[in-house]
Design an enzyme around this catalytic site. Structure first.
Site, short mmCIF file in Angstrom:
data_model
loop_
_atom_site.label_atom_id
_atom_site.label_comp_id
_atom_site.label_asym_id
_atom_site.label_seq_id
_atom_site.Cartn_x
_atom_site.Cartn_y
_atom_site.Cartn_z
N LYS A 10 0.87 -1.23 -0.08
CA LYS A 10 -0.02 0.02 0.08
C LYS A 10 1.01 1.23 -0.14
O LYS A 10 1.86 1.16 0.09
CB LYS A 10 -0.96 -0.12 1.19
CG LYS A 10 -2.00 -1.23 1.15
CD LYS A 10 -2.70 -1.03 2.52
CE LYS A 10 -3.96 -2.29 2.39
NZ LYS A 10 -4.93 -2.19 3.68
N TYR A 50 -12.46 -1.90 -3.34
CA TYR A 50 -12.89 -2.06 -2.05
C TYR A 50 -14.53 -1.96 -1.99
O TYR A 50 -15.10 -1.63 -0.80
CB TYR A 50 -12.33 -0.97 -1.31
CG TYR A 50 -11.00 -1.19 -0.85
CD1 TYR A 50 -10.72 -2.43 0.18
CD2 TYR A 50 -9.78 -0.80 -1.05
CE1 TYR A 50 -9.42 -2.78 0.51
CE2 TYR A 50 -8.49 -0.98 -0.79
CZ TYR A 50 -8.17 -2.01 0.02
OH TYR A 50 -7.12 -2.32 0.59
N ASN A 113 -1.75 0.21 7.00
CA ASN A 113 -1.32 -1.26 7.66
C ASN A 113 -0.48 -1.85 6.57
O ASN A 113 -0.52 -3.02 6.54
CB ASN A 113 -2.48 -2.00 8.22
CG ASN A 113 -3.51 -2.24 6.98
OD1 ASN A 113 -3.28 -2.15 6.03
ND2 ASN A 113 -4.62 -3.10 7.59
N HIS A 116 -2.28 -5.28 1.82
CA HIS A 116 -3.21 -6.01 1.69
C HIS A 116 -3.36 -7.35 1.31
O HIS A 116 -2.22 -7.76 0.56
CB HIS A 116 -3.95 -5.66 0.33
CG HIS A 116 -5.25 -6.41 0.01
ND1 HIS A 116 -6.78 -6.19 0.52
CD2 HIS A 116 -5.57 -7.29 -1.10
CE1 HIS A 116 -7.42 -6.99 0.04
NE2 HIS A 116 -6.69 -7.60 -0.89
N GLU A 127 -9.67 -10.50 -7.09
CA GLU A 127 -8.81 -9.28 -6.89
C GLU A 127 -7.55 -9.62 -7.84
O GLU A 127 -7.03 -8.69 -8.33
CB GLU A 127 -8.32 -9.50 -5.42
CG GLU A 127 -9.40 -9.30 -4.60
CD GLU A 127 -9.01 -9.12 -3.04
OE1 GLU A 127 -9.99 -8.96 -2.31
OE2 GLU A 127 -7.97 -9.44 -2.82
P1 ADP Z 1 -7.89 -6.54 5.74
O1 ADP Z 1 -7.08 -5.49 4.91
O2 ADP Z 1 -7.11 -7.23 7.27
O3 ADP Z 1 -8.55 -7.67 5.16
P2 ADP Z 1 -10.46 -5.36 5.89
O4 ADP Z 1 -10.87 -6.18 4.74
O5 ADP Z 1 -11.54 -5.33 7.27
O6 ADP Z 1 -9.09 -5.76 6.52
O7 ADP Z 1 -10.42 -3.80 5.79
C1 ADP Z 1 -9.60 -3.26 4.25
C2 ADP Z 1 -8.84 -2.31 4.93
O8 ADP Z 1 -9.48 -1.10 5.29
C3 ADP Z 1 -7.83 -2.52 5.82
O9 ADP Z 1 -6.69 -3.22 5.52
C4 ADP Z 1 -7.39 -1.08 6.39
O10 ADP Z 1 -6.58 -0.48 5.54
C5 ADP Z 1 -8.88 -0.41 6.19
N1 ADP Z 1 -9.49 -0.44 7.61
C6 ADP Z 1 -10.01 -1.52 8.00
N2 ADP Z 1 -10.88 -1.39 9.37
C7 ADP Z 1 -10.69 0.06 9.57
C8 ADP Z 1 -11.00 0.93 10.31
N3 ADP Z 1 -11.79 0.60 11.37
N4 ADP Z 1 -10.64 2.26 10.36
C9 ADP Z 1 -9.96 2.60 9.52
N5 ADP Z 1 -9.54 1.82 8.18
C10 ADP Z 1 -9.94 0.46 8.20
MG MG Z 2 -9.88 -7.39 3.52
#
Ligand code: ADP
Ligand code: MG
Length: 138
Positions: A10, A50, A113, A116, A127
């Site tokens: 990212k 997304y 974070n 992905h 994806e």
């Molecule tokens: P993951 O990437 O671990 O699969 P999710 O699919 O739940 O997580 O969420 C997609 C992305 O959205 C996350 O990787 C993160 O960048 C962002 N995200 C998820 N939850 C939050 C939150 N509570 N607040 C802000 N950003 C979030």
């Molecule tokens: Mg996810």
């Protein structure tokens, strides 16, 4: 054929200039790289990628973040690639991620974070096709 998953390094990963280190962790964990690109996501493309999160309160911010700088999508291959890659990257919130995971080592927050990873083999297929044609993959 072994299982495939989609990773995206990212914008914060490239801003921090740790993309080389993260790719090395991925290689060391036994993943084969079948495809790799460097690109900037358009708003349209990020929204589409997304779309499953479009009702979530963080959706608008997430799209802004993912379009804030270049990203590196990777098509990865390995036995059990989807689950093993989720394990390698750790929990969405780095505060909850296990020691030694990529998010624990490099990520700042639940949003920023670093990386992905697809969450199921079926989603991985969709994806991967967001970024790669079959003929792009080695
Ligand atoms: P993951 O990437 O671990 O699969 P999710 O699919 O739940 O997580 O969420 C997609 C992305 O959205 C996350 O990787 C993160 O960048 C962002 N995200 C998820 N939850 C939050 C939150 N509570 N607040 C802000 N950003 C979030
Ligand atoms: Mg996810």
């Amino acid at each position: 054929m072994k299982e495939r998953t989609l990773a995206i390094l990212k914008p914060d990963c490239l801003e921090k200039r740790v993309q080389g280190k993260v790719i090395q962790h991925i290689i060391d964990a036994g993943f084969g790289i079948k495809g790799m690109r460097l690109l900037s996501l358009s708003e349209d493309s990020a929204k589409k990628f997304y779309a499953v999160h479009k009702e979530r309160p963080f959706y608008v911010e997430l799209v802004a973040y993912m379009t804030s700088g270049p990203v590196i999508p990777l098509c990865l291959e390995k036995d059990n690639a989807v689950a093993d890659f989720r394990k390698l990257i750790g929990a969405t919130n780095p505060a909850n991620a296990e020691e030694g995971t990529i998010r624990k080592m490099y990520a700042d927050s639940i949003e920023r974070n670093i990386v992905h990873g697809s969450d199921s083999p079926e989603n991985a297929k969709n994806e991967i096709s967001h970024f790669f044609k079959d003929s792009d993959l080695v």
